[in-house]
Design a protein around this motif. Structure first.
Motif, PDB file in Angstrom:
ATOM      1  N   GLN A  96       0.713  -1.525   0.360  1.00 42.84           N
ATOM      2  CA  GLN A  96       0.174   0.473   0.195  1.00 42.84           C
ATOM      3  C   GLN A  96       0.882   1.202   0.359  1.00 42.84           C
ATOM      4  OE1 GLN A  96      -2.780  -0.003   2.791  1.00 42.84           O
ATOM      5  NE2 GLN A  96      -3.483   2.075   2.840  1.00 42.84           N
ATOM      6  N   ALA A  97       2.042   1.146   0.638  1.00 41.96           N
ATOM      7  CA  ALA A  97       2.676   2.057   0.799  1.00 41.96           C
ATOM      8  C   ALA A  97       3.788   2.180  -0.569  1.00 41.96           C
ATOM      9  CB  ALA A  97       4.061   2.139   2.214  1.00 41.96           C
ATOM     10  N   TRP A  98       3.945   1.519  -1.403  1.00 46.62           N
ATOM     11  CA  TRP A  98       4.361   1.303  -2.667  1.00 46.62           C
ATOM     12  C   TRP A  98       3.658   2.290  -3.299  1.00 46.62           C
ATOM     13  CZ3 TRP A  98       9.253   0.725  -4.351  1.00 46.62           C
ATOM     14  CH2 TRP A  98       9.730   0.699  -5.916  1.00 46.62           C
ATOM     15  N   GLU A  99       2.610   1.522  -3.396  1.00 45.62           N
ATOM     16  CA  GLU A  99       1.190   2.270  -4.227  1.00 45.62           C
ATOM     17  C   GLU A  99       1.392   3.701  -4.592  1.00 45.62           C
ATOM     18  OE1 GLU A  99       0.116   0.980  -6.989  1.00 45.62           O
ATOM     19  OE2 GLU A  99       0.184  -0.965  -6.429  1.00 45.62           O
ATOM     20  N   GLN A 100       1.357   4.641  -3.491  1.00 47.04           N
ATOM     21  CA  GLN A 100       1.748   6.246  -2.849  1.00 47.04           C
ATOM     22  C   GLN A 100       2.168   6.405  -3.443  1.00 47.04           C
ATOM     23  OE1 GLN A 100       1.145   7.336   0.964  1.00 47.04           O
ATOM     24  NE2 GLN A 100       0.212   4.966   1.569  1.00 47.04           N
ATOM     25  N   LEU A 101       3.193   6.228  -4.040  1.00 48.51           N
ATOM     26  CA  LEU A 101       4.983   6.088  -4.661  1.00 48.51           C
ATOM     27  C   LEU A 101       4.238   6.726  -6.358  1.00 48.51           C
ATOM     28  CD1 LEU A 101       7.730   5.454  -3.647  1.00 48.51           C
ATOM     29  CD2 LEU A 101       6.684   6.830  -2.853  1.00 48.51           C
ATOM     30  N   ARG A 102       3.462   5.603  -6.677  1.00 47.33           N
ATOM     31  CA  ARG A 102       2.689   5.660  -8.398  1.00 47.33           C
ATOM     32  C   ARG A 102       4.204   5.714  -9.145  1.00 47.33           C
ATOM     33  NH1 ARG A 102      -1.136  10.882  -9.142  1.00 47.33           N
ATOM     34  NH2 ARG A 102       0.545  11.460  -7.548  1.00 47.33           N
ATOM     35  N   ILE A 103       4.992   4.946  -8.905  1.00 45.54           N
ATOM     36  CA  ILE A 103       6.146   4.836  -9.501  1.00 45.54           C
ATOM     37  C   ILE A 103       5.868   3.747 -10.329  1.00 45.54           C
ATOM     38  CG2 ILE A 103       8.770   4.114  -9.824  1.00 45.54           C
ATOM     39  CD1 ILE A 103       9.103   6.212  -6.649  1.00 45.54           C
ATOM     40  N   PRO A 104       5.999   4.327 -11.659  1.00 51.95           N
ATOM     41  CA  PRO A 104       5.797   2.732 -12.864  1.00 51.95           C
ATOM     42  C   PRO A 104       6.658   1.784 -12.877  1.00 51.95           C
ATOM     43  CG  PRO A 104       6.646   4.544 -13.878  1.00 51.95           C
ATOM     44  CD  PRO A 104       6.629   4.852 -12.990  1.00 51.95           C
ATOM     45  N   VAL A 105       7.667   1.288 -11.968  1.00 51.70           N
ATOM     46  CA  VAL A 105       8.357   0.564 -11.748  1.00 51.70           C
ATOM     47  C   VAL A 105       8.894  -0.665 -10.466  1.00 51.70           C
ATOM     48  CG1 VAL A 105      10.115   1.257 -14.134  1.00 51.70           C
ATOM     49  CG2 VAL A 105      11.109   1.409 -11.899  1.00 51.70           C
ATOM     50  N   GLY A 106       9.870  -1.512 -10.552  1.00 49.77           N
ATOM     51  CA  GLY A 106       9.859  -2.165  -9.070  1.00 49.77           C
ATOM     52  C   GLY A 106      11.325  -1.642  -8.430  1.00 49.77           C
ATOM     53  N   VAL A 107      11.584  -0.109  -8.837  1.00 52.30           N
ATOM     54  CA  VAL A 107      13.006   0.548  -7.963  1.00 52.30           C
ATOM     55  C   VAL A 107      13.327   1.745  -8.462  1.00 52.30           C
ATOM     56  CG1 VAL A 107      15.846   0.074  -8.383  1.00 52.30           C
ATOM     57  CG2 VAL A 107      14.575  -1.982  -9.170  1.00 52.30           C
ATOM     58  N   ALA A 108      13.583   2.315  -7.139  1.00 53.17           N
ATOM     59  CA  ALA A 108      13.053   3.978  -7.354  1.00 53.17           C
ATOM     60  C   ALA A 108      14.440   3.653  -6.148  1.00 53.17           C
ATOM     61  CB  ALA A 108      11.777   3.918  -6.695  1.00 53.17           C
ATOM     62  N   PHE A 109      15.027   5.321  -6.137  1.00 53.55           N
ATOM     63  CA  PHE A 109      16.185   5.685  -5.096  1.00 53.55           C
ATOM     64  C   PHE A 109      15.677   6.773  -4.652  1.00 53.55           C
ATOM     65  CE2 PHE A 109      17.848   6.013  -9.316  1.00 53.55           C
ATOM     66  CZ  PHE A 109      18.852   7.095  -9.164  1.00 53.55           C
ATOM     67  N   PHE A 110      16.325   7.519  -3.602  1.00 51.41           N
ATOM     68  CA  PHE A 110      15.275   8.336  -3.168  1.00 51.41           C
ATOM     69  C   PHE A 110      17.215   9.336  -2.350  1.00 51.41           C
ATOM     70  CE2 PHE A 110      12.053   6.289  -3.013  1.00 51.41           C
ATOM     71  CZ  PHE A 110      10.652   7.268  -2.678  1.00 51.41           C
ATOM     72  N   PHE A 111      17.366  10.583  -2.291  1.00 44.81           N
ATOM     73  CA  PHE A 111      18.071  11.638  -1.919  1.00 44.81           C
ATOM     74  C   PHE A 111      17.811  12.837  -1.604  1.00 44.81           C
ATOM     75  CE2 PHE A 111      19.294  12.197  -6.261  1.00 44.81           C
ATOM     76  CZ  PHE A 111      19.655  12.867  -5.999  1.00 44.81           C
ATOM     77  N   ARG A 112      18.436  13.221  -0.832  1.00 42.69           N
ATOM     78  CA  ARG A 112      17.974  14.994   0.092  1.00 42.69           C
ATOM     79  C   ARG A 112      19.029  15.513  -0.863  1.00 42.69           C
ATOM     80  NH1 ARG A 112      15.291  17.750   2.445  1.00 42.69           N
ATOM     81  NH2 ARG A 112      14.317  15.741   3.716  1.00 42.69           N
ATOM     82  N   ASN A 113      18.719  16.485  -1.669  1.00 41.50           N
ATOM     83  CA  ASN A 113      19.361  17.372  -2.909  1.00 41.50           C
ATOM     84  C   ASN A 113      19.744  18.649  -1.789  1.00 41.50           C
ATOM     85  OD1 ASN A 113      20.423  19.667  -4.766  1.00 41.50           O
ATOM     86  ND2 ASN A 113      19.639  17.979  -6.127  1.00 41.50           N
ATOM     87  N   SER A 114      21.436  18.490  -1.136  1.00 43.25           N
ATOM     88  CA  SER A 114      20.976  19.894  -0.891  1.00 43.25           C
ATOM     89  C   SER A 114      20.891  21.269  -1.069  1.00 43.25           C
ATOM     90  CB  SER A 114      22.731  19.774  -0.240  1.00 43.25           C
ATOM     91  OG  SER A 114      23.705  20.088  -1.293  1.00 43.25           O
ATOM     92  N   ALA A 115      21.126  21.506  -2.559  1.00 44.47           N
ATOM     93  CA  ALA A 115      20.878  22.569  -3.431  1.00 44.47           C
ATOM     94  C   ALA A 115      19.656  23.261  -3.617  1.00 44.47           C
ATOM     95  CB  ALA A 115      21.456  22.740  -4.583  1.00 44.47           C
ATOM     96  N   LEU A 116      18.818  21.857  -3.934  1.00 45.02           N
ATOM     97  CA  LEU A 116      17.502  22.139  -3.904  1.00 45.02           C
ATOM     98  C   LEU A 116      16.903  22.316  -2.561  1.00 45.02           C
ATOM     99  CD1 LEU A 116      16.617  20.273  -6.586  1.00 45.02           C
ATOM    100  CD2 LEU A 116      16.751  22.320  -6.880  1.00 45.02           C
ATOM    101  N   ASP A 117      16.587  21.898  -1.404  1.00 40.89           N
ATOM    102  CA  ASP A 117      16.448  21.340  -0.004  1.00 40.89           C
ATOM    103  C   ASP A 117      15.152  20.953  -0.450  1.00 40.89           C
ATOM    104  OD1 ASP A 117      16.650  21.722   2.788  1.00 40.89           O
ATOM    105  OD2 ASP A 117      15.841  23.455   2.582  1.00 40.89           O
TER     106      ASP A 117
END
Length: 221
Positions: A96-117
């Motif tokens: 259910q949590a994955w479905e909330q992301l609405r990412i159409p493939v089975g792999v994703a990665f997240f990182f914090r961009n300090s320039a964009l904050d």
């Protein structure tokens, strides 16, 4: 990993760091050198730096990586990509949590961009790294389900998720590993579902991640 769906909600192709091109073309035969001092890089798994101003990955020798990371500090222009791999077998990211992301493939990665904050969410596709522009609340509901999210170092580490056969794996990994995966998928992808070679490479990649990852409750940075 299933093929990207046409017209996915609020997604756009992202070029990623400029240094991504080293992962999207066959390895060249000339000797690789440090991009700061031109010293030869004998180790294939050499250090990488993130140029936070240019959003570029740079190959670096050990002395340059240590010097620039030490003198720049957390707020410096150059940040050395660390080598830690962590896992969270007790995370609460379910289907259910994955479905909330609405990412159409089975792999994703997240990182914090300090320039964009802000957090940036990307997933590999035949066209390269694709950014998913979702409501931040959707991300937060997922990130709150793993303690690894609070351990991420900005710009240089990522939360790597894989959904497969009804379960989700969760890792903290160096950011360059994520872009290496993007490059490999871009090179190997064939047809609608990626093809046997891409699927086999994806399995090998995550086997390596699992082998290197440690539970943070029993590991040291």
């Amino acid at each position: 990993m299933s093929a990207p769906q046409a017209g996915a909600d609020r997604t756009r192709r992202s070029p990623g760091p400029r240094g991504l091109r080293r992962f999207t073309s066959p390895r060249r035969t000339p000797e690789e050198r440090c991009e700061l001092c031109s010293a030869p890089l004998a180790d294939e798994r050499h250090h990488h730096l993130v140029d936070t101003e240019k959003r570029a990955l740079a190959c670096a020798c050990r002395p340059c990586a240590q010097l620039l990371d030490r003198t720049g500090g957390p707020q410096g222009r150059f940040r050395a990509v660390p080598g830690r791999f962590l896992s969270d077998p007790g995370h609460r990211i379910d289907e259910q949590a994955w479905e909330q992301l609405r990412i159409p493939v089975g792999v994703a990665f997240f990182f914090r961009n300090s320039a964009l904050d802000r957090l940036v969410a990307l997933y590999p596709s035949p066209a390269g790294a694709t950014e998913s522009e979702l409501d931040p609340e959707s991300w937060q509901s997922v990130l709150a389900a793993t303690e690894l999210a609070g351990l991420l170092e900005p710009d240089v580490e990522a939360l790597l998720l894989r959904r497969q056969e009804g379960r989700v794996e969760c890792f903290l990994v160096p950011i360059d590993i994520c872009y290496e995966l993007v490059g490999r998928m871009r090179l190997l992808w064939q047809g609608f579902d990626g093809g046997a070679e891409a699927r086999a490479d994806l399995e090998a990649f995550f086997a390596l991640v699992r082998d290197r990852a440690r539970d943070p409750r029993g590991s040291r940075s």
